[in-house]
Motif scaffolding. Sequence first.
Motif, mmCIF file in Angstrom:
data_model
loop_
_atom_site.group_PDB
_atom_site.id
_atom_site.type_symbol
_atom_site.label_atom_id
_atom_site.label_comp_id
_atom_site.label_asym_id
_atom_site.label_seq_id
_atom_site.Cartn_x
_atom_site.Cartn_y
_atom_site.Cartn_z
ATOM 1 N N GLY A 1 42.750 57.710 5.679
ATOM 2 C CA GLY A 1 41.639 58.346 5.146
ATOM 3 C C GLY A 1 40.234 58.378 5.785
ATOM 4 O O GLY A 1 40.262 58.790 6.851
ATOM 5 N N ALA A 2 39.293 57.431 5.389
ATOM 6 C CA ALA A 2 38.131 57.240 5.913
ATOM 7 C C ALA A 2 38.369 56.653 7.437
ATOM 8 O O ALA A 2 39.271 55.592 7.527
ATOM 9 C CB ALA A 2 37.311 56.350 5.132
ATOM 10 N N ALA A 3 37.607 57.165 8.363
ATOM 11 C CA ALA A 3 37.759 56.635 9.706
ATOM 12 C C ALA A 3 37.289 55.117 9.767
ATOM 13 O O ALA A 3 36.448 54.535 9.264
ATOM 14 C CB ALA A 3 36.609 57.421 10.600
ATOM 15 N N GLU A 4 38.104 54.391 10.725
ATOM 16 C CA GLU A 4 37.770 52.944 10.607
ATOM 17 C C GLU A 4 36.783 52.891 11.873
ATOM 18 O O GLU A 4 36.893 53.932 12.890
ATOM 19 C CB GLU A 4 39.099 52.241 11.262
ATOM 20 C CG GLU A 4 39.069 50.953 11.385
ATOM 21 C CD GLU A 4 40.280 50.366 12.215
ATOM 22 O OE1 GLU A 4 40.271 48.982 12.694
ATOM 23 O OE2 GLU A 4 41.391 50.766 11.799
ATOM 24 N N GLN A 5 36.008 52.156 12.024
ATOM 25 C CA GLN A 5 34.709 52.107 13.042
ATOM 26 C C GLN A 5 34.675 50.557 13.140
ATOM 27 O O GLN A 5 34.613 49.758 12.468
ATOM 28 C CB GLN A 5 33.657 52.653 12.513
ATOM 29 C CG GLN A 5 33.446 54.304 12.348
ATOM 30 C CD GLN A 5 32.226 54.870 11.888
ATOM 31 O OE1 GLN A 5 31.538 54.319 11.018
ATOM 32 N NE2 GLN A 5 31.894 55.714 12.686
ATOM 33 N N PHE A 6 34.384 50.256 14.660
ATOM 34 C CA PHE A 6 33.677 49.297 14.883
ATOM 35 C C PHE A 6 32.254 49.208 14.841
ATOM 36 O O PHE A 6 31.499 50.248 14.961
ATOM 37 C CB PHE A 6 33.868 48.986 16.516
ATOM 38 C CG PHE A 6 35.371 48.914 17.005
ATOM 39 C CD1 PHE A 6 36.408 48.247 16.116
ATOM 40 C CD2 PHE A 6 35.782 49.187 18.195
ATOM 41 C CE1 PHE A 6 37.591 48.284 16.445
ATOM 42 C CE2 PHE A 6 37.221 48.929 18.974
ATOM 43 C CZ PHE A 6 37.994 48.512 17.777
ATOM 44 N N GLY A 7 31.756 47.857 14.469
ATOM 45 C CA GLY A 7 30.245 47.953 14.266
ATOM 46 C C GLY A 7 29.846 46.544 14.784
ATOM 47 O O GLY A 7 30.392 45.697 14.827
ATOM 48 N N GLY B 1 36.696 58.957 25.748
ATOM 49 C CA GLY B 1 36.835 57.824 24.515
ATOM 50 C C GLY B 1 37.667 58.440 23.456
ATOM 51 O O GLY B 1 37.411 59.546 23.114
ATOM 52 N N LEU B 2 38.773 57.992 23.255
ATOM 53 C CA LEU B 2 39.375 58.106 22.086
ATOM 54 C C LEU B 2 39.083 56.995 20.847
ATOM 55 O O LEU B 2 38.739 56.113 21.361
ATOM 56 C CB LEU B 2 41.060 58.357 22.343
ATOM 57 C CG LEU B 2 41.199 59.697 22.733
ATOM 58 C CD1 LEU B 2 42.868 59.631 23.231
ATOM 59 C CD2 LEU B 2 41.154 60.782 21.863
ATOM 60 N N ALA B 3 39.983 57.378 19.834
ATOM 61 C CA ALA B 3 39.956 56.299 18.767
ATOM 62 C C ALA B 3 40.532 54.839 19.111
ATOM 63 O O ALA B 3 41.737 54.993 19.964
ATOM 64 C CB ALA B 3 40.244 56.811 17.378
ATOM 65 N N ALA B 4 40.141 53.835 18.782
ATOM 66 C CA ALA B 4 40.708 52.664 19.186
ATOM 67 C C ALA B 4 41.219 51.789 17.937
ATOM 68 O O ALA B 4 41.339 52.240 16.854
ATOM 69 C CB ALA B 4 39.901 51.857 19.998
ATOM 70 N N CYS B 5 41.622 50.444 18.373
ATOM 71 C CA CYS B 5 42.277 49.444 17.250
ATOM 72 C C CYS B 5 41.453 48.433 17.152
ATOM 73 O O CYS B 5 40.269 48.196 17.543
ATOM 74 C CB CYS B 5 43.435 48.987 17.730
ATOM 75 S SG CYS B 5 43.530 47.489 18.138
ATOM 76 N N THR C 1 24.706 59.169 24.741
ATOM 77 C CA THR C 1 24.823 57.851 25.341
ATOM 78 C C THR C 1 26.182 57.125 24.833
ATOM 79 O O THR C 1 26.965 56.866 25.921
ATOM 80 C CB THR C 1 23.785 56.945 25.011
ATOM 81 O OG1 THR C 1 22.683 57.242 25.507
ATOM 82 C CG2 THR C 1 24.083 55.616 25.987
ATOM 83 N N LEU C 2 26.312 57.324 23.688
ATOM 84 C CA LEU C 2 27.624 56.804 23.300
ATOM 85 C C LEU C 2 28.779 57.440 24.044
ATOM 86 O O LEU C 2 30.031 56.757 24.474
ATOM 87 C CB LEU C 2 27.736 56.737 21.784
ATOM 88 C CG LEU C 2 26.831 55.515 21.147
ATOM 89 C CD1 LEU C 2 27.363 55.655 19.573
ATOM 90 C CD2 LEU C 2 26.959 54.031 21.631
ATOM 91 N N TYR D 1 32.041 53.152 17.406
ATOM 92 C CA TYR D 1 33.117 53.526 17.970
ATOM 93 C C TYR D 1 34.044 53.718 16.745
ATOM 94 O O TYR D 1 34.182 53.075 16.049
ATOM 95 C CB TYR D 1 33.760 52.751 18.957
ATOM 96 C CG TYR D 1 35.033 53.154 19.561
ATOM 97 C CD1 TYR D 1 34.882 53.994 20.542
ATOM 98 C CD2 TYR D 1 36.163 52.778 19.445
ATOM 99 C CE1 TYR D 1 35.981 54.610 21.131
ATOM 100 C CE2 TYR D 1 37.474 53.114 20.073
ATOM 101 C CZ TYR D 1 37.105 54.274 21.018
ATOM 102 O OH TYR D 1 38.286 54.949 21.759
ATOM 103 N N ASP D 2 34.688 54.795 16.814
ATOM 104 C CA ASP D 2 35.931 55.403 15.875
ATOM 105 C C ASP D 2 37.070 54.585 16.482
ATOM 106 O O ASP D 2 37.428 54.939 17.534
ATOM 107 C CB ASP D 2 35.991 56.667 15.871
ATOM 108 C CG ASP D 2 34.823 57.295 14.910
ATOM 109 O OD1 ASP D 2 34.003 56.606 14.568
ATOM 110 O OD2 ASP D 2 34.409 58.562 15.242
ATOM 111 N N VAL D 3 37.965 54.112 15.539
ATOM 112 C CA VAL D 3 39.191 53.387 16.022
ATOM 113 C C VAL D 3 40.435 54.122 15.653
ATOM 114 O O VAL D 3 40.635 54.705 14.716
ATOM 115 C CB VAL D 3 39.204 52.298 15.377
ATOM 116 C CG1 VAL D 3 40.064 50.888 15.613
ATOM 117 C CG2 VAL D 3 37.658 51.642 15.521
#
Length: 286
Positions: A237-243, A17-21, A268-269, A138-140
Motif C-alpha cells: 500500500g502506502a510507500a514506506e519512507q525513511f525520515g 536510487g531505488l527504494a530500500a529497506c 538534490t535528493l 527516501y522511499d523504501v
Amino acid sequence: MTARSALAVVAALAVVGLAACAPEDDSAGTAAPPASADACSKDKLALKTAGTFSVGTDKPAYEPWFSGDDPSNGKGYESAVTYAVAKKLGFEPAEVKWLTVQFNAAFAPGPKKFDLDVNQISISEDRRKAVDFSTGYYDVRQTVVTTEGSKIAGATTIAQLADAKLGAQVGTTSYTSLRDVIKPKQQPAVFDTNDLAVQALKNKQIDGIVVDLPTGFYMTAAQLDKGKIVGQLPAGGAAEQFGFVLEKGSKLTPCVSQAVDALRADGTLANLQKQWLTAEGAPELS
C-alpha cells in the motif's frame, strides 16, 4: 572477490536510487505543519546546544548510507543528505556534531540527546507516538539476499520462500516484512546487526536475509562470496519512507521537514541517490 574490488563494484553500481529497506512499521502518516522562514533561521532554531547541529546514528554506520564507518565525512547517502539539510538550515559542516545512538534507542520514548537522528528509520504511526519524524527523504523497498546455490537462489515468488529459514535485523521493517509479507513456516531469525545476519548466512545457519535494496547490493558485492539478490518484496500500500527522527514535539521538526522538501524540489535528493545508491534493478517477487 576482494574487499577492495567488491567496494569498487558498489561504487560502479551507484547510479540511481531505488527504494530500500529498513526499520519497523509501515505508515508514513502526516508530517508536522510547515514553519515560517523566520522561525527556521539559524538563530531561532531550538537546538540541544546553541550553534551546534547534533546528529545521532548507530555504530557501525553501514554502506551505502555512510562510508568508511565515518558519518562525519559527508560520504554515503544519509551522511550527504544530513549535511545538505544542515546547510539549508544555515550550518557549516564543522558545526555538525555526530553522536552514537543505538538504532532502537533513537525512536524509544523519552528525551533525546540529539537534534535529529538518521539511521534508515522508517516513518510509522506507531513510532510517532514516541518521536517526531521529518518528511521522508527516501522511499523504501525490501529485498531478499542469499548466496548462489542456496535453496532460495532461484525463487521467483513469495510462496517459494515459505519453507526457508530467513533472518533480519531486530526492530526493522525488514523483519516486519519478513514476518507479515513472506510469512515463513519457520520462526524468523533475529539479529542485533546486519553483520551478524551476514555471518549467519555465510555459516549456512539461515537461507537468506531481508534488507533494504541498497544494503542488499552492498552485501552481495562486498560482504558475501557469490551473493545474490533473490528479489524485491511487493511494495504493498502506502510507500514506506525513511525520515529523520526528532524528539517528540520538537520545534525543529517543521524546519527539518522544510529543508528535506526543498532538497527534493531542487533535485538534490535525486542527485545524491544517483551518486550513492544503486540503480541496478532486482526482480519483483510475485
